[in-house]
Write a protein that holds these residues in place. Structure first.
Motif, mmCIF file in Angstrom:
data_model
loop_
_atom_site.group_PDB
_atom_site.id
_atom_site.type_symbol
_atom_site.label_atom_id
_atom_site.label_comp_id
_atom_site.label_asym_id
_atom_site.label_seq_id
_atom_site.Cartn_x
_atom_site.Cartn_y
_atom_site.Cartn_z
ATOM 1 N N TYR A 1 3.504 14.633 11.306
ATOM 2 C CA TYR A 1 3.847 15.286 10.045
ATOM 3 C C TYR A 1 2.582 15.930 9.460
ATOM 4 N N PRO A 2 2.305 17.194 9.772
ATOM 5 C CA PRO A 2 1.035 17.804 9.370
ATOM 6 C C PRO A 2 0.890 18.038 7.876
ATOM 7 N N PHE A 3 1.994 18.078 7.128
ATOM 8 C CA PHE A 3 1.920 18.379 5.701
ATOM 9 C C PHE A 3 2.274 17.160 4.847
ATOM 10 N N ALA A 4 2.085 15.987 5.404
ATOM 11 C CA ALA A 4 2.421 14.755 4.683
ATOM 12 C C ALA A 4 1.542 14.585 3.450
ATOM 13 N N LYS A 5 2.119 13.961 2.416
ATOM 14 C CA LYS A 5 1.403 13.632 1.192
ATOM 15 C C LYS A 5 1.708 12.195 0.804
ATOM 16 N N VAL A 6 0.725 11.527 0.265
ATOM 17 C CA VAL A 6 0.906 10.168 -0.261
ATOM 18 C C VAL A 6 0.325 10.141 -1.664
ATOM 19 N N THR A 7 1.174 9.857 -2.627
ATOM 20 C CA THR A 7 0.720 9.768 -4.021
ATOM 21 C C THR A 7 0.781 8.321 -4.492
ATOM 22 N N LEU A 8 -0.063 8.022 -5.451
ATOM 23 C CA LEU A 8 -0.141 6.676 -6.012
ATOM 24 C C LEU A 8 0.337 6.724 -7.448
ATOM 25 N N ARG A 9 1.437 6.041 -7.706
ATOM 26 C CA ARG A 9 1.938 5.988 -9.075
ATOM 27 C C ARG A 9 0.987 5.176 -9.954
ATOM 28 N N PRO A 10 1.006 5.440 -11.272
ATOM 29 C CA PRO A 10 0.162 4.626 -12.164
ATOM 30 C C PRO A 10 0.425 3.137 -11.965
ATOM 31 N N ALA A 11 -0.656 2.395 -11.790
ATOM 32 C CA ALA A 11 -0.508 0.961 -11.527
ATOM 33 C C ALA A 11 0.040 0.234 -12.748
ATOM 34 N N THR A 12 0.811 -0.810 -12.489
ATOM 35 C CA THR A 12 1.323 -1.688 -13.542
ATOM 36 C C THR A 12 0.383 -2.881 -13.684
ATOM 37 N N ILE A 13 -0.258 -2.975 -14.846
ATOM 38 C CA ILE A 13 -1.258 -4.022 -15.067
ATOM 39 C C ILE A 13 -0.672 -5.080 -15.997
ATOM 40 N N ASP A 14 -0.638 -6.305 -15.530
ATOM 41 C CA ASP A 14 -0.110 -7.428 -16.312
ATOM 42 C C ASP A 14 -1.300 -8.287 -16.757
ATOM 43 N N HIS A 15 -1.673 -8.134 -18.044
ATOM 44 C CA HIS A 15 -2.835 -8.869 -18.535
ATOM 45 C C HIS A 15 -2.562 -10.361 -18.671
ATOM 46 N N ALA A 16 -1.281 -10.720 -18.818
ATOM 47 C CA ALA A 16 -0.947 -12.140 -18.968
ATOM 48 C C ALA A 16 -1.165 -12.897 -17.664
ATOM 49 N N THR A 17 -0.743 -12.269 -16.543
ATOM 50 C CA THR A 17 -0.871 -12.945 -15.246
ATOM 51 C C THR A 17 -2.116 -12.507 -14.482
ATOM 52 N N LYS A 18 -2.866 -11.561 -15.073
ATOM 53 C CA LYS A 18 -4.077 -11.028 -14.435
ATOM 54 C C LYS A 18 -3.747 -10.446 -13.057
ATOM 55 N N THR A 19 -2.692 -9.621 -12.988
ATOM 56 C CA THR A 19 -2.280 -9.027 -11.719
ATOM 57 C C THR A 19 -2.041 -7.529 -11.882
ATOM 58 N N VAL A 20 -2.010 -6.843 -10.726
ATOM 59 C CA VAL A 20 -1.769 -5.403 -10.678
ATOM 60 C C VAL A 20 -0.715 -5.122 -9.610
ATOM 61 N N SER A 21 0.264 -4.294 -9.945
ATOM 62 C CA SER A 21 1.288 -3.877 -8.988
ATOM 63 C C SER A 21 1.126 -2.388 -8.722
ATOM 64 N N VAL A 22 1.155 -2.014 -7.440
ATOM 65 C CA VAL A 22 0.939 -0.614 -7.067
ATOM 66 C C VAL A 22 2.112 -0.114 -6.237
ATOM 67 N N THR A 23 2.395 1.182 -6.371
ATOM 68 C CA THR A 23 3.473 1.831 -5.625
ATOM 69 C C THR A 23 2.952 3.129 -5.021
ATOM 70 N N TYR A 24 3.174 3.287 -3.713
ATOM 71 C CA TYR A 24 2.806 4.504 -3.001
ATOM 72 C C TYR A 24 4.072 5.284 -2.665
ATOM 73 N N VAL A 25 4.025 6.588 -2.858
ATOM 74 C CA VAL A 25 5.153 7.456 -2.529
ATOM 75 C C VAL A 25 4.729 8.358 -1.371
ATOM 76 N N VAL A 26 5.444 8.230 -0.251
ATOM 77 C CA VAL A 26 5.133 8.990 0.959
ATOM 78 C C VAL A 26 6.129 10.132 1.108
ATOM 79 N N GLU A 27 5.597 11.355 1.133
ATOM 80 C CA GLU A 27 6.409 12.543 1.375
ATOM 81 C C GLU A 27 5.997 13.105 2.736
ATOM 82 N N PRO A 28 6.740 12.797 3.806
ATOM 83 C CA PRO A 28 6.291 13.188 5.148
ATOM 84 C C PRO A 28 6.337 14.685 5.411
ATOM 85 N N GLY A 29 7.297 15.403 4.838
ATOM 86 C CA GLY A 29 7.425 16.815 5.168
ATOM 87 C C GLY A 29 8.001 16.984 6.560
#
Length: 579
Positions: A146-174
């Protein structure tokens, strides 16, 4: 700067690298106002560094003369003596290191091989790791075609109570693609038909970034281009393939060079060469060499001469197969062994298996006159040769990692017209370990063995017998001096040999190096090493001066178990490492 309340080296490095106050500590502002402004601007930089290192609850306070620059905005306007020195304290309270809570990968269209995240739950939520995962997902998608593939990173979800971070990647293969037509521009003397054959991809070959890099490296390996720029098209062709544009700049067609060497056992030598990189337009290479050696060791009438021509035609009959041919005219002298006048012609093919391996097959014909102990004999040798090479090193003259293996054999049977049956085999293996990781400390080792068949030792042509000793063999001993001896205590040659070398190559101040080394070798009268002759040992130290064309080598070696006829030491000067 006050110490951090943390032992995390990643955090310390990030904070120190982000602070202008630290970077410009030796160049303070001229006024208190300038110093305060610099401190105020440092706060968001350091806070960003904290988050990048995975600390999302950290705080930063900067004190100038004990005053918080964020709380005392009027401090910079106070009167101050011109030469007053000010104290600055950076107080960082990082808090707890946040961890990854979850990693999601969303793919907007079907791809052949599903993607999974390598970033795992409970790993430190550092920006470098999160961004590296995005790059890994992108490369994994590109490698699937997939020569025109893109991967974007959505804004991370930061939980200050649990001291954790959740991340989501969106893959657009083309769209998926195959490797398409290659258009080469910038050609001058190179035949376009040759380039169309050379610069092409197999039909239906799936797109991969590595194919683009391989094409660039392959064209550079022809040694006819100064520059090669490979650019994939921005859209697919109607058949779903990805066209590729190649822009080249050709090198100068001809090259010349001079060289010199010296060894205490062989005297001084001079060498000159001329070459053509593109003889007929198909990157055919012709090189002519002339060498004179033996100055200071032999008399003028016994000076050694060597004239040679080497020709190579790439892609002969098929891609990755070269036609090679050579001619050597030589007149060499060695008062302890033999003199030889010869004309040697070779022709054959070399075929690349992959980037590191190749094999070759050919024919060799040699007419020679060999003088030994005052008697001269004429020989005609003709027959096939075979070879196999594997080389994982990156530098021909100065390898720092990888290994090399060369296996070769020749057969000159009487039924093909040779004066007598002579068959030989050779194996040479060397390996290199980069102990420092930057090529400045390398442990290098070599083992080589050879055997020759066709009768008893005295029945073989003297030049086809085996010897050891010299700058490319066991240093510290004269050239060809390690061998079974004849009745006059001169080296007579043998039918098998085994040599080994070990070097520790230390490079310093960019251009200089020192190399302690140990060599050993033996030659036997038997077809296979029987160790009926003593193993000769030598040790020494070498100096290196590294240049753009390779290291200049000066080695000093002494025999460790010298025989009565051995000199106390040997000295060698040449270009390139010993092996």
């Amino acid at each position: 700067m006050a110490p951090l309340i943390s032992d995390d080296p990643v955090l310390k490095e990030a904070v120190l690298a982000s602070s202008t106050l630290v970077e410009l500590e030796e160049s303070p502002p001229d006024t208190l106002f300038g110093l305060t402004r610099r401190a105020e601007e440092d706060i968001p930089r350091i806070e960003k560094a904290l988050r990048s290192a995975g600390y999302y609850d950290g705080t930063v306070v900067i004190l100038v003369d004990g005053q918080d620059v964020a709380a005392d905005a009027g401090a910079a306007e106070k009167e101050e003596p011109a030469d007053k020195r000010h104290s600055v304290d950076i107080l960082v309270t990082p808090g707890k290191l946040f961890a990854v809570q979850s990693v999601a990968v969303e793919i907007t269209a079907h791809i052949a091989q599903p993607l999974t995240a390598a970033l795992r739950k409970n790993e430190p939520a550092r920006a470098a790791a999160i961004l590296a995962e995005r790059e890994r997902l992108l490369n994994a998608t590109l490698d699937q075609g997939y020569p025109f593939a893109k991967v974007t990173l959505r804004p991370a979800t930061i939980d200050h109570a649990t001291k954790t971070v959740s991340v989501t990647y969106v893959v657009e293969p083309g769209p998926i693609a195959t490797m398409g037509a290659v258009n080469v521009t910038g050609l001058d003397r190179i035949d376009p038909a040759f380039m169309r054959q050379r610069a092409q991809f197999p039909p239906g070959k799936l797109y991969q970034p590595s194919e683009i890099n391989a094409l660039r490296d392959d064209l550079r390996s022809l040694d006819v281009f100064d520059a090669v720029k490979v650019t994939p098209a921005e859209q697919l062709a109607p058949d779903g393939s990805l066209p590729v544009d190649v822009l080249v700049a050709e090198r100068k067609r001809h090259f010349i060079g001079l060289g010199a060497n010296y060894a205490t056992d062989r005297g001084a030598g001079l060498k000159a060469y001329w070459g053509d990189r593109n003889l007929f337009g198909g990157a055919e290479r012709l090189r002519l060499d002339a060498e004179i050696s033996g100055f200071g060791e032999n008399s003028l009438s016994d000076t050694d001469y060597n004239l040679s021509a080497a020709f190579r035609k790439p892609d002969y009959l098929m891609r990755d197969q070269d036609l090679v041919a050579g001619l050597v005219l030589a007149d060499t002298h060695d008062e302890d062994t033999f003199d030889k006048q010869s004309a040697t012609a070779t022709a054959g093919i070399e075929r690349r298996i992959d980037e590191t391996m190749s094999w070759g097959a050919g024919l060799e014909a040699e007419r020679s006159r060999i003088t030994e102990d005052g008697a001269s004999d004429d020989f005609l040798l003709f027959g096939p040769t075979l070879s196999f090479k594997r080389d994982t090193t990156a530098d021909l003259l100065n390898p720092v990692s990888g290994s090399r293996l060369v296996l070769s054999t020749f057969a000159f049977p009487e039924f093909l017209g040779s004066s007598q049956d002579v068959i030989g085999t050779n194996a040479d293996f060397s390996t290199y370990f980069d102990l420092s990781g930057d090529g400045n400390l390398v442990l290098a080792g070599r083992v080589a063995g050879a055997s020759v068949f066709g009768g008893e030792t005295e029945d073989l042509p003297a030049d086809r017998r085996l010897y050891a000793g010299g700058g490319g063999s066991v240093r510290g001993y004269e050239f060809r001096s390690i061998s079974p001896l004849d009745e006059d205590d001169d080296p007579a040659g043998g039918r098998s040999s085994l040599i080994a070398s070990l070097e520790l190559r230390y490079r310093f101040l960019d251009d200089y190096g020192i190399v302690p080394f140990f060599d050993a070798g033996t030659v036997s009268d038997e077809v296979f090493p029987s160790f009926d002759e003593d193993i000769q040992y030598a040790a020494g130290v070498g100096l290196r001066y590294y240049t753009a064309i390779g290291p200049i080598r000066a080695d000093f070696a002494v025999p460790l178990n010298p025989r009565g006829s051995d000199d106390a030491f040997q000295f060698y000067i040449s270009i390139g490492q010993a092996f």
